[in-house]
Design a protein around this motif. Structure first.
Motif, mmCIF file in Angstrom:
data_model
loop_
_atom_site.group_PDB
_atom_site.id
_atom_site.type_symbol
_atom_site.label_atom_id
_atom_site.label_comp_id
_atom_site.label_asym_id
_atom_site.label_seq_id
_atom_site.Cartn_x
_atom_site.Cartn_y
_atom_site.Cartn_z
ATOM 1 N N SER A 22 0.806 -1.224 0.000
ATOM 2 C CA SER A 22 0.000 0.000 0.000
ATOM 3 C C SER A 22 0.833 1.265 0.000
ATOM 4 O O SER A 22 0.420 2.289 -0.535
ATOM 5 N N GLY A 23 2.027 1.215 0.615
ATOM 6 C CA GLY A 23 2.853 2.408 0.653
ATOM 7 C C GLY A 23 3.389 2.792 -0.710
ATOM 8 O O GLY A 23 3.841 3.910 -0.911
ATOM 9 N N GLN A 24 3.343 1.891 -1.684
ATOM 10 C CA GLN A 24 3.892 2.156 -2.999
ATOM 11 C C GLN A 24 2.813 2.373 -4.053
ATOM 12 O O GLN A 24 3.075 2.913 -5.104
ATOM 13 N N HIS A 25 1.621 1.926 -3.784
ATOM 14 C CA HIS A 25 0.556 2.012 -4.778
ATOM 15 C C HIS A 25 -0.077 3.399 -4.755
ATOM 16 O O HIS A 25 -0.455 3.896 -3.690
ATOM 17 N N PRO A 26 -0.234 4.065 -5.917
ATOM 18 C CA PRO A 26 -0.821 5.414 -5.964
ATOM 19 C C PRO A 26 -2.211 5.484 -5.350
ATOM 20 O O PRO A 26 -2.590 6.495 -4.761
ATOM 21 N N ALA A 27 -2.984 4.404 -5.493
ATOM 22 C CA ALA A 27 -4.360 4.426 -4.990
ATOM 23 C C ALA A 27 -4.420 4.422 -3.473
ATOM 24 O O ALA A 27 -5.465 4.691 -2.894
ATOM 25 N N ALA A 28 -3.294 4.108 -2.823
ATOM 26 C CA ALA A 28 -3.293 4.027 -1.365
ATOM 27 C C ALA A 28 -2.702 5.279 -0.718
ATOM 28 O O ALA A 28 -2.334 5.250 0.441
ATOM 29 N N ARG A 29 -2.604 6.371 -1.465
ATOM 30 C CA ARG A 29 -2.062 7.602 -0.908
ATOM 31 C C ARG A 29 -3.008 8.138 0.171
ATOM 32 O O ARG A 29 -4.206 7.822 0.175
ATOM 33 N N PRO A 30 -2.508 8.923 1.112
ATOM 34 C CA PRO A 30 -3.344 9.447 2.203
ATOM 35 C C PRO A 30 -4.564 10.199 1.685
ATOM 36 O O PRO A 30 -4.542 10.792 0.607
ATOM 37 N N ILE A 31 -5.623 10.165 2.479
ATOM 38 C CA ILE A 31 -6.876 10.830 2.120
ATOM 39 C C ILE A 31 -6.934 12.184 2.818
ATOM 40 O O ILE A 31 -6.557 12.309 3.982
ATOM 41 N N ASN A 32 -7.409 13.192 2.106
ATOM 42 C CA ASN A 32 -7.570 14.526 2.669
ATOM 43 C C ASN A 32 -8.408 14.448 3.954
ATOM 44 O O ASN A 32 -9.464 13.826 3.974
ATOM 45 N N PRO A 33 -7.943 15.076 5.054
ATOM 46 C CA PRO A 33 -8.670 15.016 6.332
ATOM 47 C C PRO A 33 -10.135 15.433 6.227
ATOM 48 O O PRO A 33 -10.998 14.855 6.900
ATOM 49 N N LYS A 34 -10.425 16.435 5.389
ATOM 50 C CA LYS A 34 -11.820 16.869 5.230
ATOM 51 C C LYS A 34 -12.661 15.774 4.587
ATOM 52 O O LYS A 34 -13.813 15.550 4.970
ATOM 53 N N GLU A 35 -12.067 15.059 3.610
ATOM 54 C CA GLU A 35 -12.771 13.951 2.982
ATOM 55 C C GLU A 35 -13.014 12.829 3.971
ATOM 56 O O GLU A 35 -14.082 12.208 3.979
ATOM 57 N N VAL A 36 -12.018 12.572 4.812
ATOM 58 C CA VAL A 36 -12.152 11.506 5.810
ATOM 59 C C VAL A 36 -13.315 11.818 6.756
ATOM 60 O O VAL A 36 -14.140 10.953 7.064
ATOM 61 N N LYS A 37 -13.398 13.064 7.214
ATOM 62 C CA LYS A 37 -14.470 13.430 8.144
ATOM 63 C C LYS A 37 -15.832 13.279 7.478
ATOM 64 O O LYS A 37 -16.797 12.824 8.111
ATOM 65 N N CYS A 38 -15.919 13.644 6.210
ATOM 66 C CA CYS A 38 -17.169 13.472 5.468
ATOM 67 C C CYS A 38 -17.544 11.992 5.397
ATOM 68 O O CYS A 38 -18.691 11.623 5.660
ATOM 69 N N LEU A 39 -16.586 11.160 5.048
ATOM 70 C CA LEU A 39 -16.841 9.726 4.925
ATOM 71 C C LEU A 39 -17.244 9.119 6.262
ATOM 72 O O LEU A 39 -18.138 8.269 6.331
ATOM 73 N N VAL A 40 -16.591 9.547 7.329
ATOM 74 C CA VAL A 40 -16.921 9.039 8.663
ATOM 75 C C VAL A 40 -18.309 9.498 9.080
ATOM 76 O O VAL A 40 -19.093 8.733 9.658
ATOM 77 N N CYS A 41 -18.643 10.745 8.773
ATOM 78 C CA CYS A 41 -19.975 11.265 9.095
ATOM 79 C C CYS A 41 -21.049 10.425 8.424
ATOM 80 O O CYS A 41 -22.028 10.012 9.056
ATOM 81 N N LYS A 42 -20.860 10.143 7.139
ATOM 82 C CA LYS A 42 -21.857 9.354 6.403
ATOM 83 C C LYS A 42 -21.921 7.928 6.932
ATOM 84 O O LYS A 42 -23.013 7.357 7.063
#
Length: 204
Positions: A22-42
């Protein structure tokens, strides 16, 4: 039975491989904190909906202000659905964030879209696990529970009011996360939701 076991083991192997790379795959790059909060809220509101939906629709509870009249009865005593009672909803909000321990940050392999994935469903491993790369961060996803607690604590009254509406509870993720809390940016749903925050609740 053996086929099902083999299938689950195959998924588990895929997950382990994704974790290693995961540390090398582009799709596993960190998620923007604002996006994370949105996803957690939903995810939090979806968990609330699932829990409320499991309550027997015929189960009711007596509520009132507990001030007695001359005969010893509560002046405002009434019977309401248990799933819409403030007592139940408050208890649910106190425990719903524990469910975030079952979630992990991830991105879809095909397009990199971020998500918080529930690892296990009621029927077993989530089949989407083979379609994502997990985002490995130092917090080991503990921040998901923390963000959930923030959402619940900051919007407790709105959540209770929302689930006490007479109509069937649905789309609470959009109603709360986008229209009330402005955490997400989804377009408003077709039916306008109006939170009457100044109304006085009958139930304590």
């Amino acid at each position: 039975m053996k086929t099902e076991t083999f299938y689950l083991l195959a998924i588990a192997g895929t997950i382990m491989l994704a974790t290693v790379t995961s540390g090398q795959h582009p799709a596993a790059r960190p998620i923007n904190p604002k996006e994370v909060k949105c996803l957690v809220c939903k995810a939090t509101m979806n968990e609330m909906e699932l829990a409320v939906g499991k309550i027997d629709p015929k189960k009711k509870i007596d509520v009132g202000d507990y001030r007695l009249d001359a005969t010893g009865d509560s002046k405002k005593k009434k019977t309401i659905l248990y799933a819409k009672s403030e007592m139940y909803l408050t208890e649910l909000m106190e425990s719903v964030c524990d469910r975030m321990d079952d979630y992990a940050k991830a991105r879809y392999k095909k397009n990199g879209r971020p998500m918080v994935l529930k690892m296990m469903t009621e029927t077993g491993m989530n089949p989407l696990m083979s379609e994502v790369d997990f985002v490995q961060e130092g917090d080991l996803n503990k921040s998901l529970k923390h963000l959930c607690l923030e959402v619940v604590e900051d919007h407790e009254e709105e959540i209770i009011k929302m689930f006490q509406q007479e109509e069937v509870v649905k789309d609470t993720d959009i109603k709360l996360c986008s229209q009330v809390a402005n955490i997400c940016n989804e377009l408003p749903i077709e039916e306008d939701y109006e939170y009457e925050g100044d109304d006085e609740r009958d139930e304590l």
